[in-house]
Every structure is written in structure tokens, then in C-alpha cells.
Design a protein around this motif. Structure first.
Motif, PDB file in Angstrom:
ATOM      1  N   ILE A   9      48.588 -18.596  32.944  1.00  0.00           N
ATOM      2  CA  ILE A   9      47.574 -19.359  32.202  1.00  0.00           C
ATOM      3  C   ILE A   9      46.245 -19.367  32.952  1.00  0.00           C
ATOM      4  O   ILE A   9      45.189 -19.137  32.367  1.00  0.00           O
ATOM      5  N   TRP A  10      46.265 -19.615  34.268  1.00  0.00           N
ATOM      6  CA  TRP A  10      45.032 -19.632  35.050  1.00  0.00           C
ATOM      7  C   TRP A  10      44.381 -18.250  35.101  1.00  0.00           C
ATOM      8  O   TRP A  10      43.147 -18.142  35.048  1.00  0.00           O
ATOM      9  N   VAL A  11      45.185 -17.192  35.196  1.00  0.00           N
ATOM     10  CA  VAL A  11      44.632 -15.833  35.210  1.00  0.00           C
ATOM     11  C   VAL A  11      43.956 -15.523  33.870  1.00  0.00           C
ATOM     12  O   VAL A  11      42.851 -14.982  33.829  1.00  0.00           O
ATOM     13  N   VAL A  12      44.616 -15.861  32.765  1.00  0.00           N
ATOM     14  CA  VAL A  12      44.047 -15.597  31.436  1.00  0.00           C
ATOM     15  C   VAL A  12      42.745 -16.375  31.240  1.00  0.00           C
ATOM     16  O   VAL A  12      41.738 -15.825  30.772  1.00  0.00           O
ATOM     17  N   ILE A  13      42.740 -17.653  31.614  1.00  0.00           N
ATOM     18  CA  ILE A  13      41.516 -18.454  31.489  1.00  0.00           C
ATOM     19  C   ILE A  13      40.404 -17.860  32.352  1.00  0.00           C
ATOM     20  O   ILE A  13      39.247 -17.764  31.934  1.00  0.00           O
ATOM     21  N   GLY A  14      40.758 -17.435  33.575  1.00  0.00           N
ATOM     22  CA  GLY A  14      39.769 -16.824  34.458  1.00  0.00           C
ATOM     23  C   GLY A  14      39.177 -15.550  33.872  1.00  0.00           C
ATOM     24  O   GLY A  14      37.967 -15.331  33.916  1.00  0.00           O
ATOM     25  N   ILE A  15      40.023 -14.704  33.320  1.00  0.00           N
ATOM     26  CA  ILE A  15      39.541 -13.443  32.726  1.00  0.00           C
ATOM     27  C   ILE A  15      38.677 -13.726  31.502  1.00  0.00           C
ATOM     28  O   ILE A  15      37.631 -13.093  31.313  1.00  0.00           O
ATOM     29  N   ILE A  16      39.087 -14.680  30.688  1.00  0.00           N
ATOM     30  CA  ILE A  16      38.286 -15.035  29.503  1.00  0.00           C
ATOM     31  C   ILE A  16      36.910 -15.547  29.930  1.00  0.00           C
ATOM     32  O   ILE A  16      35.883 -15.159  29.351  1.00  0.00           O
ATOM     33  N   LEU A  17      36.867 -16.401  30.936  1.00  0.00           N
ATOM     34  CA  LEU A  17      35.578 -16.906  31.415  1.00  0.00           C
ATOM     35  C   LEU A  17      34.713 -15.783  31.998  1.00  0.00           C
ATOM     36  O   LEU A  17      33.503 -15.748  31.777  1.00  0.00           O
ATOM     37  N   MET A  18      35.344 -14.877  32.729  1.00  0.00           N
ATOM     38  CA  MET A  18      34.572 -13.774  33.305  1.00  0.00           C
ATOM     39  C   MET A  18      34.043 -12.849  32.216  1.00  0.00           C
ATOM     40  O   MET A  18      32.918 -12.350  32.319  1.00  0.00           O
ATOM     41  N   LEU A  19      34.827 -12.620  31.176  1.00  0.00           N
ATOM     42  CA  LEU A  19      34.345 -11.803  30.056  1.00  0.00           C
ATOM     43  C   LEU A  19      33.287 -12.541  29.238  1.00  0.00           C
ATOM     44  O   LEU A  19      32.423 -11.913  28.633  1.00  0.00           O
ATOM     45  N   ALA A  20      33.349 -13.866  29.235  1.00  0.00           N
ATOM     46  CA  ALA A  20      32.349 -14.656  28.516  1.00  0.00           C
ATOM     47  C   ALA A  20      30.962 -14.498  29.134  1.00  0.00           C
ATOM     48  O   ALA A  20      29.952 -14.781  28.487  1.00  0.00           O
ATOM     49  N   GLU A  21      30.906 -14.039  30.364  1.00  0.00           N
ATOM     50  CA  GLU A  21      29.614 -13.793  31.022  1.00  0.00           C
ATOM     51  C   GLU A  21      28.795 -12.758  30.254  1.00  0.00           C
ATOM     52  O   GLU A  21      27.570 -12.764  30.316  1.00  0.00           O
ATOM     53  N   ILE A  22      29.458 -11.880  29.531  1.00  0.00           N
ATOM     54  CA  ILE A  22      28.749 -10.885  28.721  1.00  0.00           C
ATOM     55  C   ILE A  22      27.955 -11.575  27.624  1.00  0.00           C
ATOM     56  O   ILE A  22      26.821 -11.195  27.333  1.00  0.00           O
ATOM     57  N   ILE A  23      28.543 -12.619  27.040  1.00  0.00           N
ATOM     58  CA  ILE A  23      27.880 -13.343  25.953  1.00  0.00           C
ATOM     59  C   ILE A  23      26.936 -14.411  26.499  1.00  0.00           C
ATOM     60  O   ILE A  23      25.873 -14.646  25.935  1.00  0.00           O
ATOM     61  N   LEU A  24      27.325 -15.056  27.580  1.00  0.00           N
ATOM     62  CA  LEU A  24      26.545 -16.144  28.175  1.00  0.00           C
ATOM     63  C   LEU A  24      26.052 -15.744  29.563  1.00  0.00           C
ATOM     64  O   LEU A  24      26.530 -16.254  30.570  1.00  0.00           O
ATOM     65  N   PRO A  25      25.080 -14.832  29.648  1.00  0.00           N
ATOM     66  CA  PRO A  25      24.644 -14.388  30.972  1.00  0.00           C
ATOM     67  C   PRO A  25      23.966 -15.516  31.747  1.00  0.00           C
ATOM     68  O   PRO A  25      23.402 -16.424  31.167  1.00  0.00           O
ATOM     69  N   GLY A  26      24.022 -15.405  33.035  1.00  0.00           N
ATOM     70  CA  GLY A  26      23.408 -16.391  33.891  1.00  0.00           C
ATOM     71  C   GLY A  26      24.101 -16.508  35.229  1.00  0.00           C
ATOM     72  O   GLY A  26      23.584 -17.116  36.151  1.00  0.00           O
TER      73      GLY A  26
END
Length: 153
Positions: A9-26
Motif C-alpha cells: 500500500i505504501w509503495v503504491v501510494i508513493g508511486i502514485i504521488l511521484m507520478l502525480a508530479e507530472i500533473i502537479l509540477p513543483g
């Protein structure tokens, strides 16, 4: 490893957040995702046991990563930065306006059209008739202080 495992669960959440950087740069969301991976590895090693400890570690790891690597990720990702004038009064100074309602004499307010909007206006003490071009001197609360254009303007 089963899908309901806290590590997964923590790995999946981490990967989703890291991929979200594409949409939410900063550069922030990727660091929050990295903190999730830190928690997943701590659970796998056995250092963390339970939800409260995992959330506490995630919070602490997020703060440390944000403070330590925010400057680095900001350079990689870029972001919006611009230098603009912070003094609004300076932006108004010496701009042109058109008198829409008689201004003056003395402190009698009139109206001017300035940048496509009508504003209350105060004059220099004399009467300024409708249709006269004026220049903005400053702002007094919400009213613009104006004076008639001279030949040098």
C-alpha cells in the motif's frame, strides 16, 4: 506479498504521488511520494510496526525531504517565478484617464474612466469638466487623484 500488505500500500501510494508530479509540477509531490517509499522500506525491515508509527515516520520523512531537497527539485522542475512591481501606486502614476462626471471644485468627487473602468476621482481643487483628458497623480482610498493634462504631457 499480498495486495493488502502495508508495504504494498505504501509503495503504491508513493508511486502514485511521484507520478502525480507530472500533473502537479513543483517538486513537492515527488518528495511526499519518496517519503512513502521510506515508510514502505521501514515496514519491510521491521523498524516500523503499526499505522500510527507509519504515519509518524511519513510525516517526519516528508518534512526532512522537503527541507533537504526542495531547492534541488525546484531547480529540476522549474516553476513559475517572475518579478513584478509590488507598489500599485507606481503603476497608476502618470497614466491617462477620461473625465466622465464633473470633478470639483474643491473636494467634490467626480468620475473618470481609467483602464476600461469608471473610478471615483478627486481633482486639484479646480473644476474639471466632462470629456477632458487627465493624468492620474495617485490614489486616495478608492478615488483617483487627477489633474488636467498640460501641453507638455
Amino acid at each position: 506479498m499480498e495486495f493488502s500488505s502495508p508495504i504494498y500500500i505504501w509503495v503504491v501510494i508513493g508511486i502514485i504521488l511521484m507520478l502525480a508530479e507530472i500533473i502537479l509540477p513543483g517538486g513537492i509531490v515527488i518528495l511526499l511520494g519518496a517519503a512513502c517509499l521510506v515508510v514502505a522500506s521501514a515496514i519491510a525491515v521491521g523498524v516500523v510496526d503499526g499505522v500510527v508509527q507509519a504515519m509518524t515516520l511519513w510525516f517526519i520523512a516528508s518534512i526532512i525531504l522537503l527541507l533537504g531537497f526542495r531547492h534541488f527539485t525546484q531547480k529540476l522542475v522549474g516553476g513559475d517565478s517572475h518579478v513584478d512591481n509590488t507598489d500599485e501606486e507606481f503603476d497608476l502614476y502618470d497614466k491617462r484617464a477620461l473625465v466622465k462626471s464633473v470633478i470639483g471644485p474643491a473636494q467634490k468627487q467626480g468620475r473618470v474612466e481609467f483602464q476600461g473602468t469608471e473610478w471615483p476621482a478627486l481633482g486639484d481643487g479646480t473644476e474639471i469638466p466632462v470629456g477632458v483628458q487627465v493624468k492620474v497623480i495617485c490614489r486616495d482610498n478608492i478615488a483617483l487623484v487627477v489633474e488636467p493634462l498640460t501641453e507638455q504631457d
